[in-house]
Each structure stands twice: as structure tokens, then as C-alpha cells.
Design an enzyme around this catalytic site. Structure first.
Site, PDB file in Angstrom:
ATOM      1  CD  GLU A   1      -3.011  -0.888   2.311  1.00 53.71           C
ATOM      2  OE1 GLU A   1      -3.316   0.243   2.706  1.00 53.71           O
ATOM      3  OE2 GLU A   1      -3.434  -1.934   2.843  1.00 53.71           O
TER       4      GLU A   1
ATOM      5  CG  ASP B   1      -1.603  -2.054   5.493  1.00 56.23           C
ATOM      6  OD1 ASP B   1      -0.429  -2.269   5.143  1.00 56.23           O
ATOM      7  OD2 ASP B   1      -2.028  -0.930   5.780  1.00 56.23           O
TER       8      ASP B   1
ATOM      9  CG  ASP C   1      -6.442  -3.970   7.766  1.00 55.63           C
ATOM     10  OD1 ASP C   1      -6.269  -4.107   6.536  1.00 55.63           O
ATOM     11  OD2 ASP C   1      -6.400  -2.860   8.331  1.00 55.63           O
TER      12      ASP C   1
ATOM     13  CD  GLU D   1     -11.346  -1.109   4.654  1.00 58.31           C
ATOM     14  OE1 GLU D   1     -11.192  -0.501   3.581  1.00 58.31           O
ATOM     15  OE2 GLU D   1     -12.448  -1.553   5.024  1.00 58.31           O
TER      16      GLU D   1
ATOM     17  CE1 TYR E   1      -1.539  -2.398   9.146  1.00 54.66           C
ATOM     18  CE2 TYR E   1      -3.335  -3.721  10.029  1.00 54.66           C
ATOM     19  CZ  TYR E   1      -2.872  -2.733   9.177  1.00 54.66           C
ATOM     20  OH  TYR E   1      -3.755  -2.078   8.338  1.00 54.66           O
TER      21      TYR E   1
ATOM     22  NE  ARG F   1      -5.980   1.555  10.268  1.00 55.87           N
ATOM     23  CZ  ARG F   1      -4.986   2.136   9.594  1.00 55.87           C
ATOM     24  NH1 ARG F   1      -4.024   1.381   9.085  1.00 55.87           N
ATOM     25  NH2 ARG F   1      -4.960   3.440   9.415  1.00 55.87           N
TER      26      ARG F   1
ATOM     27  CG  HIS G   1      -4.234  -9.145  12.470  1.00 53.30           C
ATOM     28  ND1 HIS G   1      -3.785  -9.956  11.467  1.00 53.30           N
ATOM     29  CD2 HIS G   1      -5.290  -8.455  11.966  1.00 53.30           C
ATOM     30  CE1 HIS G   1      -4.530  -9.759  10.389  1.00 53.30           C
ATOM     31  NE2 HIS G   1      -5.444  -8.855  10.670  1.00 53.30           N
TER      32      HIS G   1
END
Length: 897
Positions: free
Chosen positions: A7, A80, A82, A84, A303, A305, A350
Site C-alpha cells: 500500500e 496490509d 486486515d 481493508e 501492525y 490495527r 492479529h
């Protein structure tokens, strides 16, 4: 050669170094396509098919990725880790398939939980396919948000003029803030008294004990409700004898908190560092993507989130080794600690947020980080390592004391504690208030030696009056905590949800507390009355559970959408039958404390004070809601809703005089019109008027501020290249700079009165650069810091920066140009503070010197005419000329680039 898509361009550069010449790493720059903001992007009648739109910038990047994939051996999608990120990978792959560049090339999905060489290489060695159920959950969530927003928002526009939008999570979060405000308004404060005694032991040591019983009755916090009762007990204790009934020393263990999740990190960063949720995520993103340390870019945290509280086994082992090496063997517990989340609907997909290397202490990387990055990393490291440390051993001592006076008996208690072994507190000292206290009891400091059955001497009896307080308003941190407890939203949405509430003007932040604006409360009241189900906490949480079930492969995403849409569409259709009078009646009742607060004379707050017979009611006009009289047009009384909910308190009761203009000799007055409070110079139709900008209140106005507003636009100086004047003013889109017919937005109203020529030229240049680079009409960036000097005595970083026209010192909104020939790298803190102080003294925030009469007259035709694009403050109109008060254009929100 293999293509890897991530990203972030910063990550792309770092990961390319780790992977070597056999890979080409390209950045998608986040999402590459989205649903167009128009009707028909999601079509329920066509089995919820969706139309996706790619903007120009993303199209260019996708073409670059497609060209690289054509020449590659394979594709790794490494966005990433997650939901999204999974969606972005799916979008990229879908576009590449439509471009027919994939062919039979292998496509794999990899996730980097940390940006370190080991983590990246391990992830590349263990690829997987795109997670279909996770993508389905994204599609369902995106469709739901679209269907709610694009169907509910138009209802608001039709039925509540001035309302901005509604959303699936946004509206429920707003309801939380509004419900808390209603609790505060309805709260009735009650008097109570606390009584304590300062006692002395036979060894001349003093300590404090609190009253817990009197005359055979146990006393709670609010048991003593008036001064007479407190005086009677105090008198009894003044003449009493005191004896220690019992002493109990009880060992207590305190356990560390788990490592951070997204929400707990945002909460801790808010309470400890003063960061907003969005600022926390910005800094955490940089720590995750990596900093250059020892010649290599390395990610410092995992990470950010996540709602998981567990750490990977290898991370736990590394933490235990680091604890032993840095604190000693006693601080390593016998077994590793395991945690499970208490948050509702947590997925725990996660790891928790932790340092990538526990041996990389905050002090060892301090020189590589700026102040905010260091403070956040320090917080993450301490919380992470403390989570695997030994419990703290505490001895809590409780002394029960009996007081007797002529047959009356009272009980007092003293509680103290001593840390016998600090355990994890050794690493986590600064966050003591976040430590879990398993006892649940209030603690005092350490007690002196007290022996059972010994007599004590009275030094002083203290009886203090208190009043119960309403529940506190939410801060960003406490609202996030509440949303997490209720299962509303997800880690990746908290910051954006709060930002939306602020941007829509539904809430304001004052001293870090969230205060609902009147329009936010009106929107909430409307939804609670006519869309009750969709702002219920349980309904929203249950919908989140269904979305989680989709991601787990347990539910079909379109079945969930069908169930939702059937009832929601029916509710939308029913609103077409709503009459405005029904809505107003419901609003009047639901928001009575806000709309019609009690009057000091005890009269009916609904009766019009002008005509005496009309009934006040909420009115809905083109520019939003206001209060009006039912006898209109015979009675023209109207007033605006006050921002603080205290009806009329923010208005000007009568004309206030600020004396005369020192140049023109005309009277300067503060008045109240249909557009709110404004200042005026002179009388009649030709009088100059200016509405008070947002954030300025009548009670804080004086002659100097009034003149500053009336003398806008303010000439700053001639541009060194064009020779044309640069001026500052406040228009319909907020504060602005004007130069050569072009405009550049300013960040705050105060900038209009304080900005100097050097910074103004820099702002204009940044705006021009943004436009030249395709960055839009309004964007600009701040020059990078050449040198960081440290914190100002009043807080905030002091930096040396290089503007287009020379170096300057920056602190908060103050920019001070360096003396000619001064080397930016040689500036000291003392020199910087002196320059800042001198610059601030010349143009204090919120004030401006009145221009010379000649200058003002000369500029009036050119500058004011040129400022017509961002319209100046509208003249207040009389009640007879308009049905609804419009929002003062001068106080409009700055248009975002």
C-alpha cells in the site's frame, strides 16, 4: 522477476531492499477504487451488484502495476494485514484480470505483521490465496455503509434542512455523545459530606482515617446529606476517645495489563500524550512502516490495527529474555502470560501491538525518532514488555478504629499499602493508573506503625462539603472505549468515525471533551424517533457480529444484505408520509432542555417573551434549525440554537458599546441579529458589519477584537516576486489569503490576524506547488524540519524550517524569520525562543492593528472587491425580512482541499 504490491511507497522502498533484485515492489497508495458517491452504485434490485470507480491517480498507478506484471513471473499481493488490506488486494487483482495481464501467472497473498527483514522473508516463504470470506465481509460492510448513507442522508436533507449526513456507525456514535449530554442536563446534584480524622499514635506518627459508621449505621459515600448532620457527627468526634480495634495486613498481587490493541493504544495515547485518535494512528503507521536505523529501514512496532491481545510465541520468548537481561531473573514469571480480550465481538485475528524487537529500547532509538514518535514507541514498548513481567507484590494494611463519646460510637478506617516487590511496575511506572487493581478498594499512602488495642490521640476532625457530579462528557479515548465495549465499529474505523463527527459539525472538542452541537442533537433526536432500530446499540452490535460471521465463512454476505435492506427500505418509504409538523412536535419534546431551558423568573419557557401569547417552537429553515414564535408573521421573534445547549446564553441580550473607532470616530458596537452576534461600526445602511467567526463568543469580545474584524481584509505585505499585495480575510469557506486574484486557505481564524509575510509567501507557494503537481486547489504541505530544538516551555515542538524565501523558526502557529546570514543548523534553543517571543509580541493571536485611515480607504475598493469570491460576512438581516436565520458566512467551515 516477481511483482509485489504493497500500500505505502515508504514500505515499497524498504521491502524492495529486503527482497533483492529478483523482485519489483510497487505501491497502490491505499485503495485503488471505490463506490462512486452517487445513486445506483449499489443496486439491491440487481442482487446487490456494485459499480466501482477508479480515479485518475489510481488509474495511473494501476497501469504501472499492470505493465510490470506483464513482464513478471508472478504476483504477490502484500497489502496490509486486515480486512481493508485484503480488499485492496482483491481490487488490484480484479482490475489486473480485466486488463488481461495475469494469464497463467501465479498470484499469491502475503501479509507483513511487521516490517523487519525476518518478518518480510518469513511471510514471503508462507504465501496464501486471497481470503474470500474476508473480502465478502468487506463488500457487505461497504454496501451497508453506502445503503445507509445514501438513503438515510437524503431523508435528513428533506426533513431536517441543514443536516449533513447519517451513517451506520457514525449515527450510533453520535447518539452516545448526545445521550451523555442529556444525562448531564437531567442530573440533579446532591449535597454530601465527608468526615475524616487526623490521628496520632503513641510514637508521635500521624495518619488519616475516614468515617465509615456512626451510631450503629454503615455509612456510604453519600450517607451524610446536610451540614447539620455533619456538624453533629463532627462534634461527637471532637470529644471522642480513639482505640485501634484491629490491624490486618493482607498481601495483594497486581497483574500487568495486556499489550495494546488499536483502541487501548488510542485511549492511552489520548490520556497520557494528549494525542487525538487520528494522530495516534498517523504516528503508529510511521513506526510500523519503519525508520532508518543503522543504515537500514526497520519497522519498530507490529501492525497497529488489531483487536487481538495475544503475542506470537517467539515474541513472548524474546520479551522474557529481554526482561531477564534488563531487569533480572526475579522479574521473569514462571510461565508466559496468556491474555484474552474482554471486548465484545473481538476477532483477535492479529497480534497485539508490540515492539518488533524488545531489545530495541526507547532510549536506544530516541535519536532516530521525532518527539511524538518517541513518546508513542516508549508507550508501546513499556506496555508490551510489562505484559510479560512478574506481578507486583503489595501489602495492604487496614486499621479499624473505634471512637466513643458518651455512649455514642463511630467507626473509622485507615488503609495504606506498601510495594514489597515492584514486578512489572519497574517497566510501567508512568502508567500506574492503567494498572489493573484486583482489590477494587481505595488506597492511601503508607501507614505508620499502628498496634491493635492501643489508644490514639485526636489531632483534627475535618468535615468537608461536596456535591455529586454528573457523568463526565466523553473524550475521544472514553468514547472509543465505550464503542469497543458495545461492539460498535472496528479498530480501523474508530479514528475516521470521530473525524466525521467533527467534520460534519455534529460535535465540538473543548478541553479534549466531546460536546454535541445543537444540529448533532437534532439529527440524533430525529433518528431516535423515526429510525429507532438503526441507532440502537444492540442492533448495531448484532450487525457487526453478522459481518464477523461472514468473514469466518459462516454466513452468506448477500443474505445479510437482503435481511437488512427489506426492513430498512420499508422504514425509508414510511418517512415519505411524515409531516413536518409531526417531526417538529417530536423534536420539541425530545429536546426540550436544549430548546426551551428554564427561565430565571420561573415563567413558561415555551411562551414568547416578545408578544406574550405565542408559543415558541423549533423551526426548520433553509440554513438549519432555529427557534421561532407561533404568531409569525405578526410576531417576528426568532433566535438561534446556542452551541452549548444553554439557550440564549451565547446571544447578545442588548447592544454593547466598545467606544469609538480611533480613526473614523464612529461608534463600535456588538449586536445580535438573525445570523448571530456581530460587530458594527457606525449606523445606517452604510455601516460596516462583521459576524463573529466560529469559536469567538460575545463575552470575550472587546474593542481591539472588534476593530480587527471590521478592518478585514488585512494587508500583510507585498509579495517579493510579483510585488502585489497579499491580504488575509475570512470568507464563506473560512480564513484565506488573497494574492493576485488567487486564494489559499489558512488553518485557523487566528492566522488571519497573526500571519507574517514570510509564512504567507510560503503558504501561497505551497498552494501553487500542489496545483502544479495535481494535488487539487486547496492542498499544501509544511516544509520539512531542518532541525528539531526540543519543546517550548509552554509545550509544543520548536523546529527550524526552510521556507521558499529563507529559513525560519516554527513553534505552533508562530513563524519567526532567522536573521540574514544566520546558519539554520547553528540556531540554539535560547535564540529560537527569543525570536518566537518577539514575533508573537508583534502580532498576538486574535488581534490585529487597525490600518491607517488612508490605507484603509485606498484598499477598500480593490481588496474587498477581490475578496468577493470567498464572500465576506453577510450583513445581519432584520427578523421581518427572512423566515429563518442563516449561518453567518464568515464563520463557515474552511473548505477542505
Amino acid at each position: 522477476m516477481n511483482v509485489v504490491v504493497v500500500e505505502s511507497p515508504a514500505k515499497a522502498k524498504t521491502i524492495n531492499k529486503y527482497l533483492g533484485p529478483g523482485y519489483k515492489v510497487l505501491a497502490s497508495f491505499g485503495h485503488v477504487r471505490d463506490l462512486p458517491a452517487k445513486d445506483g452504485s449499489v443496486r439491491p434490485d440487481d442482487d446487490f451488484s456494485m459499480s466501482w470507480e477508479v480515479d485518475a491517480a489510481s488509474a495511473k498507478r494501476l497501469n504501472e502495476i499492470a505493465d510490470a506484471v506483464k513482464k513478471s513471473d508472478g504476483l504477490f499481493l502484500a497489502t496490509d494485514p486486515d480486512r481493508e488490506g485484503e480488499a485492496i488486494s482483491w481490487h488490484v487483482l480484479d482490475v489486473l484480470k480485466k486488463k488481461k495481464v495475469i494469464g497463467d501467472k501465479p498470484v499469491k497473498r502475503v501479509v507483513f505483521n511487521a516490517i523487519t527483514k525476518k518478518a518480510v522473508l518469513d511471510a514471503m516463504a508462507d504465501p496464501r490465496d486471497i481470503d474470500g470470506p474476508l473480502v465478502d465481509a468487506y463488500l457487505a460492510r461497504r454496501a451497508l455503509d453506502y445503503l445507509v448513507g445514501f438513503n438515510l442522508s437524503p431523508v435528513l436533507w428533506r426533513k431536517l434542512p441543514g443536516a449533513r449526513s447519517a451513517g451506520r456507525v457514525q449515527s450510533v456514535s453520535l447518539r452516545l455523545v448526545c445521550d451523555r449530554e442529556t444525562e448531564i442536563e437531567r442530573f440533579v446534584s446532591e449535597e454530601y459530606w465527608n468526615i475524616s480524622a487526623l490521628l496520632r499514635t503513641p510514637r508521635n506518627d500521624t495518619f488519616e482515617a475516614r468515617l465509615v459508621s456512626a451510631d450503629g449505621k454503615r455509612l456510604q459515600k453519600n450517607s451524610i446529606t446536610n451540614g447539620d448532620q455533619a456538624k453533629d457527627i463532627k462534634s461527637m468526634l471532637d470529644g471522642a476517645t480513639y482505640r485501634v480495634e484491629s490491624i490486618e495486613a493482607k498481601p495483594v498481587k497486581r497483574n500487568p495489563s495486556p499489550p495494546f490493541t488499536t483502541s487501548t493504544l488510542q485511549q492511552a495515547a489520548s490520556s497520557r500524550l494528549g494525542f487525538s485518535a487520528s494522530r495516534t494512528m498517523q504516528v503508529a503507521q510511521k513506526l510500523y512502516e519503519g525508520m532508518e536505523i543503522g543504515g537500514e529501514v526497520t519497522g519498530l512496532i507490529t501492525y497497529m490495527r488489531t483487536d487481538g491481545v495475544q503475542m506470537a510465541p517467539e515474541a513472548i520468548e524474546a520479551a522474557r529474555l529481554a526482561i531477564g537481561g534488563q531487569f533480572g531473573a526475579r522479574y521473569v514469571p514462571e510461565k508466559p502470560r496468556a491474555y484474552s480480550t474482554k471486548a465484545k465481538n473481538a476477532q483477535e485475528a492479529h497480534e497485539a501491538i508490540r515492539p518488533t524487537d524488545f531489545n530495541r529500547t526507547p532510549e536506544s532509538v530516541r535519536k532516530f525518532l521525532d518527539a511524538d514518535q518517541f513518546r508513542l514507541y516508549d508507550l508501546v514498548w513499556k506496555r508490551g514488555i510489562a505484559s510479560q513481567m512478574a506481578s507486583a507484590d503489595i501489602e495492604r494494611t487496614t486499621a479499624e478504629i473505634e471512637a466513643k463519646n458518651q455512649g455514642r460510637v463511630a467507626g473509622l478506617r485507615a488503609v495504606g499499602s506498601v510495594i514489597k516487590f515492584d514486578g512489572f511496575i519497574a517497566a510501567y511506572t508512568e502508567q500506574r493508573e492503567e494498572i489493573e487493581d484486583n482489590s477494587g478498594e481505595e488506597e492511601d499512602g503508607r501507614l505508620p506503625e499502628i498496634r491493635a488495642q492501643e489508644m490514639l490521640a485526636k489531632e483534627k476532625i475535618d468535615a468537608s462539603q461536596h456535591f455529586t457530579e454528573p457523568p463526565p462528557r466523553y473524550s475521544e479515548a472514553t468514547l472509543i472505549k465505550k464503542m469497543e465495549e458495545l461492539g460498535i465499529g472496528r479498530p480501523s474505523t474508530y479514528a475516521s468515525t470521530l473525524a466525521t463527527l467533527r467534520d460534519r459539525g455534529y460535535v465540538a472538542i473543548d478541553k479534549r471533551k466531546l460536546i454535541p452541537d445543537s444540529k448533532g442533537r437534532i439529527v440524533t433526536a430525529f433518528l431516535e424517533n423515526f429510525f429507532t432500530r438503526y441507532v440502537e446499540y444492540d442492533f448495531t452490535a448484532s450487525l457487526e457480529e453478522k459481518l464477523d460471521s461472514i468473514s469466518a465463512g459462516e454466513l452468506n454476505w448477500k443474505d445479510v444484505l437482503r435481511d437488512f435492506w427489506k426492513d430498512f427500505f420499508s422504514q425509508i418509504e414510511q418517512t415519505k408520509e411524515l409531516r413536518v409538523s409531526d417531526i417538529i412536535d417530536a423534536m420539541n419534546e425530545a429536546l426540550a432542555p436544549l430548546l426551551f431551558p428554564e427561565r430565571t423568573d420561573g415563567s413558561d419557557p415555551r411562551v414568547c417573551q416578545v408578544c406574550g401569547t405565542g408559543k415558541l417552537s423549533l423551526k426548520l429553515g433553509k440554513y438549519g434549525a432555529f427557534i421561532g414564535c407561533s404568531n409569525y408573521p405578526d410576531c417576528n421573534f426568532t433566535r438561534q440554537l446556542s452551541a452549548d445547549g444553554a439557550d440564549g446564553e451565547a446571544a447578545v441580550a442588548e447592544t454593547v458599546s466598545f467606544g469609538t473607532d480611533p480613526i473614523t470616530g464612529e461608534d463600535i458596537t456588538l449586536r445580535s441579529g438573525r445570523f448571530g452576534p456581530y460587530v458594527q461600526r457606525g449606523d445606517g445602511k452604510e455601516a460596516k458589519r462583521a459576524s463573529l467567526p466560529k469559536g469567538w463568543t460575545p463575552d470575550k469580545m472587546d474593542q481591539e477584537k472588534a476593530l480587527a474584524l471590521l478592518n478585514l481584509p488585512r494587508d500583510i505585505g507585498q509579495h517579493p516576486e510579483s510585488g502585489k499585495m497579499i491580504s488575509a480575510g475570512i470568507g464563506r469557506y473560512g480564513p484565506f489569503l488573497l494574492h493576485d486574484g488567487g486564494y489559499a486557505n489558512l488553518e485557523t481564524v487566528e492566522d488571519v490576524f497573526s500571519i507574517g509575510l514570510n509564512r504567507a509567501v510560503s503558504v501561497i507557494a505551497d498552494k501553487a506547488s500542489k496545483i502544479a503537481n495535481g494535488g487539487g486547489r486547496g492542498g499544501r504541505s509544511t516544509p520539512a524540519a531542518l532541525k528539531e530544538l526540543g519543546d517550548h516551555p509552554d509545550g509544543g515542538k520548536i523546529t527550524v524550517r526552510d521556507g521558499k524565501y529563507g529559513p525560519y523558526v516554527n513553534w505552533e502557529k508562530v513563524n519567526a524569520t532567522l536573521p540574514k546570514g544566520k546558519d539554520p543548523q547553528s540556531v540554539t534553543m535560547e535564540e529560537a525562543i527569543a525570536l518566537i517571543t518577539e514575533r508573537a509580541a508583534k502580532a498576538p493571536a486574535g488581534k490585529a492593528k487597525a490600518p491607517a485611515k488612508k490605507k484603509a480607504a485606498a484598499a477598500s475598493k480593490t481588496t474587498e472587491k477581490a475578496a468577493a469570491k470567498p464572500k465576506a460576512a453577510a450583513k445581519p438581516k432584520t427578523a421581518a425580512k427572512a423566515k429563518a436565520p442563516a449561518k453567518p458566512k464568515a464563520s463557515a467551515k474552511t473548505k477542505e482541499a
